[in-house]
Design an enzyme around this catalytic site. Structure first.
Site, PDB file in Angstrom:
ATOM      1  N   GLN A 175       0.799  -1.220   0.000  1.00 55.71           N
ATOM      2  CA  GLN A 175       0.000   0.000   0.000  1.00 55.71           C
ATOM      3  C   GLN A 175       0.837   1.278   0.000  1.00 55.71           C
ATOM      4  O   GLN A 175       0.473   2.277   0.641  1.00 55.71           O
ATOM      5  CB  GLN A 175      -0.978   0.003   1.183  1.00 55.71           C
ATOM      6  CG  GLN A 175      -2.089  -1.025   1.071  1.00 55.71           C
ATOM      7  CD  GLN A 175      -2.948  -0.825  -0.180  1.00 55.71           C
ATOM      8  OE1 GLN A 175      -3.652   0.185  -0.319  1.00 55.71           O
ATOM      9  NE2 GLN A 175      -2.885  -1.764  -1.106  1.00 55.71           N
ATOM     10  N   GLU A 216       1.266   9.722  -7.318  1.00 51.04           N
ATOM     11  CA  GLU A 216       2.309  10.461  -6.608  1.00 51.04           C
ATOM     12  C   GLU A 216       3.675   9.832  -6.844  1.00 51.04           C
ATOM     13  O   GLU A 216       3.779   8.635  -7.102  1.00 51.04           O
ATOM     14  CB  GLU A 216       1.979  10.531  -5.115  1.00 51.04           C
ATOM     15  CG  GLU A 216       0.626  11.190  -4.836  1.00 51.04           C
ATOM     16  CD  GLU A 216       0.278  11.293  -3.363  1.00 51.04           C
ATOM     17  OE1 GLU A 216       1.207  11.356  -2.533  1.00 51.04           O
ATOM     18  OE2 GLU A 216      -0.936  11.317  -3.041  1.00 51.04           O
ATOM     19  N   MET A 279      -2.709  19.508  -3.127  1.00 50.00           N
ATOM     20  CA  MET A 279      -2.535  18.848  -1.827  1.00 50.00           C
ATOM     21  C   MET A 279      -1.771  19.750  -0.856  1.00 50.00           C
ATOM     22  O   MET A 279      -0.604  19.524  -0.537  1.00 50.00           O
ATOM     23  CB  MET A 279      -1.854  17.490  -2.019  1.00 50.00           C
ATOM     24  CG  MET A 279      -2.708  16.511  -2.814  1.00 50.00           C
ATOM     25  SD  MET A 279      -2.002  14.847  -2.961  1.00 50.00           S
ATOM     26  CE  MET A 279      -0.731  15.113  -4.188  1.00 50.00           C
ATOM     27  N   TYR A 281      -1.052  20.317   2.166  1.00 45.05           N
ATOM     28  CA  TYR A 281      -0.862  19.805   3.520  1.00 45.05           C
ATOM     29  C   TYR A 281       0.392  18.947   3.541  1.00 45.05           C
ATOM     30  O   TYR A 281       1.039  18.755   2.507  1.00 45.05           O
ATOM     31  CB  TYR A 281      -2.074  18.991   3.993  1.00 45.05           C
ATOM     32  CG  TYR A 281      -2.682  18.074   2.965  1.00 45.05           C
ATOM     33  CD1 TYR A 281      -2.092  16.862   2.634  1.00 45.05           C
ATOM     34  CD2 TYR A 281      -3.859  18.428   2.297  1.00 45.05           C
ATOM     35  CE1 TYR A 281      -2.651  16.017   1.682  1.00 45.05           C
ATOM     36  CE2 TYR A 281      -4.429  17.597   1.344  1.00 45.05           C
ATOM     37  CZ  TYR A 281      -3.827  16.397   1.051  1.00 45.05           C
ATOM     38  OH  TYR A 281      -4.375  15.571   0.102  1.00 45.05           O
ATOM     39  N   GLU A 282       0.746  18.461   4.714  1.00 45.63           N
ATOM     40  CA  GLU A 282       1.927  17.622   4.941  1.00 45.63           C
ATOM     41  C   GLU A 282       3.251  18.400   4.908  1.00 45.63           C
ATOM     42  O   GLU A 282       4.289  17.863   4.561  1.00 45.63           O
ATOM     43  CB  GLU A 282       1.996  16.440   3.973  1.00 45.63           C
ATOM     44  CG  GLU A 282       1.083  15.274   4.346  1.00 45.63           C
ATOM     45  CD  GLU A 282       1.502  14.534   5.620  1.00 45.63           C
ATOM     46  OE1 GLU A 282       2.323  13.607   5.546  1.00 45.63           O
ATOM     47  OE2 GLU A 282       0.989  14.907   6.698  1.00 45.63           O
TER      48      GLU A 282
END
Length: 433
Positions: A175, A216, A279, A281-282
């Protein structure tokens, strides 16, 4: 809506008295994890009911909505616990409407969920969503889909008038994103065409309205191949009246280097896709140095570049729904943060009796504490203030809306802020009775 920041000596009762609401209203609306032990610096959303209804035997959601001339979804948004229970309880008081200032407009909201999401959390969250993206279908280079158990989530989403979106990502057996799987599909035209037809067949069979392409760490040399794949998908989905959404890394310029960024060509992909999720964030992440997950100054920089090369009405701003707790001192390559929900972050602050601080540049709350073993920690999280700052960017930049990564935990403050500022668009019909 008022965002109240707790001061020393204040209690739920004293705050309720200050605003002319009941303590129960504050506790219920905020789902306070610490009603008897408020933390200095904690933000609390105050909403004053304008119209309420006491449930009697035989009342239904649609019947009450019709009685007051409002949409059933408004009642669910104002009383999310009803959605979790899937029932009304005689004698309970529900809020039909709150006093509210002028809204900034209407937006779409996409929420991301894993198939194992708690069903109560899902049902409480769905009234606030336009779309539900279910993470995630994988695929083989030969074009076979690797399915997920999504049937029940699609059914529940439809009940709440939320349109489901199928997700596609090149995932390994453990995953993790695997760019090699994507590469092998890119260079196999037959496998790519087969994959696209399998996607369409699956979407039509299950009632998906769109595809979310979340690729990604794509190899830089596959940049053009990735763009061509998106173009091929979009051409085929357009024929069936289906949406194409692409998730993009948070870039600040077209020349930004790094494996996460180089294959994500904002102008080219933005011209093809129906919508893109930036995206945002992070910045604060599991193995990184302690900082806010989505600092407002960083988010703003990404949006400024994004809307300069992509039509803003196609853009969804990424919104995180989680926090991190880092043990200190931080040592690069060794220190790993613990992921928390934002509600858990507040509860932890109350456990240790700390003061919550607020970074004016990042527009994010944080606090320090020392655990039972004498180890110092820092926690960065989101609250009503930080969410209010983020969501005002949607109106400022003229964006389509937001995409929540992820909705696995219910975050009441965020939804109260969202519905106070905007009307949430729906593209599907409510099926609840």
């Amino acid at each position: 809506m008022t965002i109240h920041v707790v001061e020393a000596g204040q209690t739920v009762n004293s705050i309720a008295q200050q605003y002319g609401v009941t303590p129960e209203r504050i506790i219920i609306d905020n789902e306070l994890p610490n009603p008897n032990n408020l933390v200095v610096g904690q933000s609390i959303v105050i909403r004053v009911p304008e119209l309420t209804h006491t449930v009697v035997q035989g009342d239904t959601l649609f019947g009450i909505a019709q009685q007051y001339g409002v949409e059933p979804l408004q009642i669910l948004q104002n009383n999310p616990r009803i959605a979790a229970r899937q029932a009304l309880t005689p004698g309970e008081t529900i809020v039909i409407s709150f006093q509210n200032g002028e809204r900034l407009g209407s937006i779409v909201i996409n929420g991301y969920a894993y198939p194992f999401i708690n069903r109560d959390v899902l049902r409480m969250t769905l009234p606030y969503l336009t779309y539900l993206s279910i993470f995630t279908y994988g695929f083989t280079p030969a074009g076979d889909l690797i399915p997920i158990d999504d049937t029940e989530l699609i059914q529940i989403a439809r009940e709440f008038g939320v349109a489901p979106i199928m997700m596609l990502a090149p995932m390994s057996a453990d995953q993790n994103f695997d760019p090699q799987i994507a590469h092998e599909m890119f260079i196999n035209p037959e496998g790519q065409n087969r994959l696209i037809e399998n996607i369409v067949t699956n979407m039509q069979a299950k009632g998906y309205v769109g595809l979310d392409i979340d690729f990604e760490f794509i190899q830089p040399e596959d940049r053009e191949a990735f763009i061509n794949f998106i173009r091929n998908v979009n051409t085929r989905l357009d024929q069936e009246g289906l949406l194409t959404l692409v998730a993009l890394a948070p870039k600040t310029s077209g020349e930004q280097t790094g494996l996460l960024y180089e294959a994500h060509d904002y102008p080219a992909i933005g011209a093809i896709a129906d919508m893109v999720l930036l995206m945002t964030y992070e910045w604060g992440y599991l193995f990184g140095p302690p900082m806010a997950t989505s600092p407002l100054n960083n988010v703003r920089t990404v949006l400024e570049y994004g809307v300069s090369v992509i039509p803003p009405e196609k853009v969804l701003m990424g919104v995180p729904n989680y926090s991190y707790d880092w043990p200190l001192p931080f040592i690069q390559g060794e220190t790993m943060a613990q992921a928390l929900s934002n509600q858990e972050a507040i509860y932890r602050a109350s456990q240790y009796g700390v003061t919550i601080q607020f970074d004016p540049v990042a527009q994010a709350p944080f606090y320090f504490y020392t655990d039972g073993n004498g180890v110092e920690h820092v926690v960065w999280f989101d609250d009503a203030r930080s969410m209010d700052a983020k969501f005002r960017l949607i109106n400022e930049f003229g964006l389509a809306g937001a995409g929540y990564w992820q909705i696995m935990d219910f975050f009441p403050a965020s939804w109260m802020v969202t519905t106070s500022l905007y009307e949430i668009e729906k593209v599907a019909e409510l099926q609840l009775q």
